[in-house]
Design a protein around this motif. Sequence first.
Motif, mmCIF file in Angstrom:
data_model
loop_
_atom_site.group_PDB
_atom_site.id
_atom_site.type_symbol
_atom_site.label_atom_id
_atom_site.label_comp_id
_atom_site.label_asym_id
_atom_site.label_seq_id
_atom_site.Cartn_x
_atom_site.Cartn_y
_atom_site.Cartn_z
ATOM 1 N N LYS A 198 -5.132 76.814 6.299
ATOM 2 C CA LYS A 198 -6.385 76.974 7.010
ATOM 3 C C LYS A 198 -6.955 78.158 6.575
ATOM 4 O O LYS A 198 -8.379 78.170 6.387
ATOM 5 N N LEU A 199 -6.348 79.247 6.310
ATOM 6 C CA LEU A 199 -7.220 80.451 5.616
ATOM 7 C C LEU A 199 -7.587 80.212 4.333
ATOM 8 O O LEU A 199 -8.597 80.725 4.241
ATOM 9 N N ALA A 200 -6.984 79.591 3.580
ATOM 10 C CA ALA A 200 -7.395 79.208 2.049
ATOM 11 C C ALA A 200 -8.626 78.607 2.178
ATOM 12 O O ALA A 200 -9.633 78.709 1.583
ATOM 13 N N GLU A 201 -8.726 77.571 3.113
ATOM 14 C CA GLU A 201 -9.847 76.612 3.476
ATOM 15 C C GLU A 201 -10.940 77.170 3.959
ATOM 16 O O GLU A 201 -12.109 77.172 3.474
ATOM 17 N N ALA A 202 -10.698 78.021 4.998
ATOM 18 C CA ALA A 202 -11.898 78.813 5.627
ATOM 19 C C ALA A 202 -12.443 79.979 4.589
ATOM 20 O O ALA A 202 -13.666 79.940 4.674
ATOM 21 N N LEU A 203 -11.650 80.451 3.897
ATOM 22 C CA LEU A 203 -12.176 81.395 3.067
ATOM 23 C C LEU A 203 -12.847 80.756 1.860
ATOM 24 O O LEU A 203 -13.899 81.201 1.158
ATOM 25 N N SER B 37 -0.527 74.061 -6.984
ATOM 26 C CA SER B 37 -2.051 74.609 -6.764
ATOM 27 C C SER B 37 -1.931 75.274 -5.114
ATOM 28 O O SER B 37 -2.799 76.147 -4.924
ATOM 29 N N GLU B 38 -1.155 74.677 -4.302
ATOM 30 C CA GLU B 38 -1.238 75.339 -2.872
ATOM 31 C C GLU B 38 -0.802 76.650 -2.653
ATOM 32 O O GLU B 38 -1.339 77.365 -2.151
ATOM 33 N N VAL B 39 0.165 76.957 -3.650
ATOM 34 C CA VAL B 39 0.816 78.509 -3.655
ATOM 35 C C VAL B 39 -0.250 79.307 -4.109
ATOM 36 O O VAL B 39 -0.474 80.392 -3.569
ATOM 37 N N GLU B 40 -0.893 78.915 -5.023
ATOM 38 C CA GLU B 40 -1.982 79.750 -5.969
ATOM 39 C C GLU B 40 -3.031 79.952 -4.674
ATOM 40 O O GLU B 40 -3.563 81.232 -4.647
ATOM 41 N N ALA B 41 -3.420 78.988 -4.196
ATOM 42 C CA ALA B 41 -4.610 79.279 -3.177
ATOM 43 C C ALA B 41 -4.161 80.035 -2.063
ATOM 44 O O ALA B 41 -4.917 81.011 -1.559
ATOM 45 N N MET B 42 -2.788 79.737 -1.713
ATOM 46 C CA MET B 42 -2.484 80.733 -0.376
ATOM 47 C C MET B 42 -2.225 82.079 -1.089
ATOM 48 O O MET B 42 -2.522 83.051 0.050
ATOM 49 N N LYS B 43 -1.732 82.293 -2.177
ATOM 50 C CA LYS B 43 -1.674 83.780 -2.526
ATOM 51 C C LYS B 43 -2.950 84.446 -2.660
ATOM 52 O O LYS B 43 -3.188 85.443 -2.179
ATOM 53 N N GLN B 44 -4.030 83.719 -3.029
ATOM 54 C CA GLN B 44 -5.458 84.558 -3.038
ATOM 55 C C GLN B 44 -5.821 84.846 -1.756
ATOM 56 O O GLN B 44 -6.617 85.541 -1.366
#
Lengths: 207, 225
Positions: A198-203, B37-44
């Motif tokens: 959710k955080l990733a998508e929101a940002l 790609s999920e892990v990369e997005a989460m880290k960012q």
Amino acid sequence: MTALAVAFEPASLASSRKEVRAQGVTGEELDAILSRVGVGDTDAFSALYDRVSPVVFGLVMRVVRDRTIAEEVAQEVMVEVWRNAPRYESSKGSPLAWIGTIAHRRAVDRVRSEEASRRRTEKVASETQPTPFDSVSETVIDLQEQEQVRIGLAALNPSQRQAIELAYYGSLTYREVAENLGVPLGTIKTRIRDGLLKLAEALGAES
Amino acid sequence: MNESVHDLAGAYALDALDDLERAAFERHLAECDSCTSEVEAMKQAVIAATAPVPPPPGLKARVMDDISRTSQTPAKRGGLPRWIPIAVAAVVAIVLAVGGLLGSTQRQIRQVLAAPDVISVPLQVTEAGSRQLEGVKVAFSPEIGRAVLVVERLEPVAADRAYEAWIIPPGADPIPGGVFVPSAEGPHQFLIDGEVNTGVVVAVTEEEAAGAPAPAGEVLVAGQV
């Protein structure tokens, strides 16, 4: 003062090239700077330091919670970035995520080596307050970015935020978080993963 | 491994797995694009949500001082250069022991390969050369004035022999550009020893191990950059 913004391609987690801006430098620019560091360019490293050291220091401070230790760890992190820059591959991920991983892991290792697990769990439990996910200082982050981070925060429910905070800044493993909160493992895994997605998508949402 | 492994992506991105789980998840990542790609997005995301804090002013000087005394680990495909310039056995031993010389050659190779103006020029393998070399290119940076010979397949030579590279400026005699022998794996990268400019011909012959001042062996490979 430095500012940090992350803008993702909207809701597209399949793509691994994300645009990151730090002090107005795009992800591609950071990439180029980091590749020059990888061939031993110390001027490039100096530029890289200027751009990323506040992120590194901020993160390490949050994890180790001691300014003196944070300085030591941040120094080690930047040296490790220098040492391993030739191994950075942009196809594998963004420069900030790579650097952030080095920083976070070193900070966590430092905390874990300084305290026994049980003591740490007890300490964090007593220190846990329902604080916001992050204290965003207005002097550090400009309005648009602040809005993006707020959207991210608003997207998380308190239990997601708490699980992420304990795991990330509290340097607990997810099992320790579960134990600490008295919540099943599966629940914690889900809270962390859903919260981060959710955080990733929101940002990444375009404003 | 099933559904439950993907659920660990978040914990992994936060470095919240124990060592065993982390190792297992990293094996999983090697074959799961969506988790990667999920892990990369989460880290960012989580880095972005962390407020930057200006570090103490003295830190930079300490860091810059440290790095001036810290060597960089070679990129994975690097390490020891695949081509080691060899003169005589004794010199080889010294070169390997010193290490720093190898490091700087490797660094120069990477500089050429990473140069913004680098061009890749395939070289022609002659009939004589085709038994020994295959897939030969020169990565050339006119601005740096250096070139790297890149060879996909290179046959070993006898212990008293070596390959030698030549730089032949238009209308001039060949200039020795370094001797080399293949190490165990390819593809091979060799920094041509000397200045390379547009219009020169780069050639390779086989000579005796110490190299020759002028080509004695047959031309195995040649091409103009």
